[in-house]
Design an enzyme around this catalytic site. Structure first.
Site, PDB file in Angstrom:
ATOM      1  N   ILE A   1      78.998  45.044 -52.050  1.00  0.00           N
ATOM      2  CA  ILE A   1      77.984  43.984 -52.118  1.00  0.00           C
ATOM      3  C   ILE A   1      78.335  42.837 -51.155  1.00  0.00           C
ATOM      4  O   ILE A   1      77.447  42.247 -50.532  1.00  0.00           O
ATOM      5  CB  ILE A   1      77.870  43.485 -53.576  1.00  0.00           C
ATOM      6  CG1 ILE A   1      77.285  44.604 -54.468  1.00  0.00           C
ATOM      7  CG2 ILE A   1      77.030  42.214 -53.660  1.00  0.00           C
ATOM      8  CD1 ILE A   1      77.414  44.350 -55.972  1.00  0.00           C
TER       9      ILE A   1
ATOM     10  N   VAL B   1      92.038  35.865 -53.272  1.00  0.00           N
ATOM     11  CA  VAL B   1      91.369  34.695 -53.869  1.00  0.00           C
ATOM     12  C   VAL B   1      92.020  34.225 -55.165  1.00  0.00           C
ATOM     13  O   VAL B   1      91.686  33.157 -55.672  1.00  0.00           O
ATOM     14  CB  VAL B   1      89.864  34.947 -54.110  1.00  0.00           C
ATOM     15  CG1 VAL B   1      89.144  35.230 -52.800  1.00  0.00           C
ATOM     16  CG2 VAL B   1      89.635  36.057 -55.133  1.00  0.00           C
TER      17      VAL B   1
ATOM     18  N   TYR C   1      86.905  42.641 -68.262  1.00  0.00           N
ATOM     19  CA  TYR C   1      85.861  42.527 -67.228  1.00  0.00           C
ATOM     20  C   TYR C   1      84.673  41.698 -67.745  1.00  0.00           C
ATOM     21  O   TYR C   1      84.244  40.730 -67.114  1.00  0.00           O
ATOM     22  CB  TYR C   1      85.409  43.916 -66.797  1.00  0.00           C
ATOM     23  CG  TYR C   1      84.417  43.906 -65.653  1.00  0.00           C
ATOM     24  CD1 TYR C   1      84.834  43.667 -64.352  1.00  0.00           C
ATOM     25  CD2 TYR C   1      83.060  44.140 -65.883  1.00  0.00           C
ATOM     26  CE1 TYR C   1      83.926  43.653 -63.301  1.00  0.00           C
ATOM     27  CE2 TYR C   1      82.146  44.129 -64.835  1.00  0.00           C
ATOM     28  CZ  TYR C   1      82.582  43.885 -63.543  1.00  0.00           C
ATOM     29  OH  TYR C   1      81.678  43.867 -62.504  1.00  0.00           O
TER      30      TYR C   1
ATOM     31  N   VAL D   1      75.665  49.407 -59.233  1.00  0.00           N
ATOM     32  CA  VAL D   1      75.483  49.721 -57.813  1.00  0.00           C
ATOM     33  C   VAL D   1      76.603  50.703 -57.458  1.00  0.00           C
ATOM     34  O   VAL D   1      77.741  50.514 -57.889  1.00  0.00           O
ATOM     35  CB  VAL D   1      75.621  48.439 -56.949  1.00  0.00           C
ATOM     36  CG1 VAL D   1      75.459  48.765 -55.467  1.00  0.00           C
ATOM     37  CG2 VAL D   1      74.609  47.378 -57.375  1.00  0.00           C
TER      38      VAL D   1
END
Ligand code: NAD
Length: 250
Positions: free
Chosen positions: A15, A57, A147, A180
């Site tokens: 994505i 990150v 998650y 996806v």
């Protein structure tokens, strides 16, 4: 106002890569952030007008360096897409603390760290933040204690950002993708899970990376200039289908 730059985390594939490409089509220069140095270098080499920056990150020092470099290279920062994420599916009883922390570190800490580090630059441009959560943050389900909880945290963090940074004209919104077929999803979706999703989603299919990216980029555009603090599920109707019992279908 001309919006000419964006920073996308988790940009080496999936994505994040599709979002990079839509921004490039809009004429923006894009700082592509990823911790997968090899894949990032490979995809960045195929694209013009990008600044690849290797960064985990979840690491505060690395994020501070990334923010300084991205801001210097882009000049102005008009959008930040907090997309980097990891998935780990398993029963609550089997989720050890290391697994819990690994998921939280990227999915939730990463959004907090990148947003905070880039807030000064975004305040200067009245920029936009889009955080990528998930339908798993909107609805609980089995096997995704870490998650799903991390993504629910991202949804609330988005509202906190909108509440505090609105004063500077910074907008913060959240996109909650449905399934996806990316590397992340295919690592945890068995054929049974794929079949069950097709059955439960009104549009009867997975989404594409591009379909998620289009909504992300709309939220960063001035066409969405009065939209902030929102979450939008891009999920073929899955989230809105309250009673999805197969026995109630025609
Ligand atoms: P992906 O695995 O294809 O891509 C994720 C990218 O993020 C990879 O390039 C990876 O190297 C990078 N990344 C992971 N941890 C990182 C870190 N700590 N620092 C820097 N980079 C890191 O996954 P995707 O499916 O494209 O997922 C993108 C986002 O969309 C994630 O936040 C994910 O949770 C969310 N999402 C995906 C789906 C789906 O079905 N694919 C559904 C809902 C939400």
């Amino acid at each position: 106002m001309t919006r000419t730059t964006a920073i996308v985390t988790g940009a080496a594939r999936g994505i994040g890569l599709a979002t990079t490409d839509v921004f490039l089509e809009e004429g923006r220069k894009v700082a592509m952030i990823d911790r997968d140095a090899d894949e990032l270098a490979r995809v960045a080499a195929d694209r013009a007008n990008v600044v690849p920056i290797v960064c985990d990150v979840s690491d505060p020092d690395a994020v501070a360096q990334m923010a300084a470099k991205a801001t210097a290279e882009l000049g102005e920062v008009h959008a930040l897409i907090n997309n980097a994420g990891v998935a780990d599916f398993g029963p609550i009883d089997d989720c050890d603390f290391a697994t819990w922390r690994k998921v939280m570190a990227t999915n939730l800490d990463g959004v907090f760290l990148c947003s905070q580090a880039l807030a000064p630059a975004l305040k200067q441009t009245k920029g936009a933040i889009v955080n990528i959560a998930s339908i798993s943050g909107l609805r609980a389900s089995t096997l995704r204690v870490a998650y799903g909880t991390s993504k629910a945290g991202v949804i609330h963090l988005t509202e906190q950002q909108a509440a505090e940074w609105g004063e500077w004209g910074v907008r913060a919104n959240c996109v909650c993708p449905g399934p996806v077929r990316t590397k992340l999803a295919m690592a945890v979706h068995t054929q049974d899970i794929i079949d069950a999703y097709h059955d439960a989603i009104p549009l009867n299919r997975y989404g594409s990376e591009r379909e998620i990216a289009e909504v992300i980029c709309f939220l960063c555009s001035d066409r969405a200039s009065y939209v902030t603090g929102q979450q939008i599920a891009v999920d073929g109707g899955f989230q809105s289908t309250g009673v999805g019992l197969p026995a109630l279908r025609t």
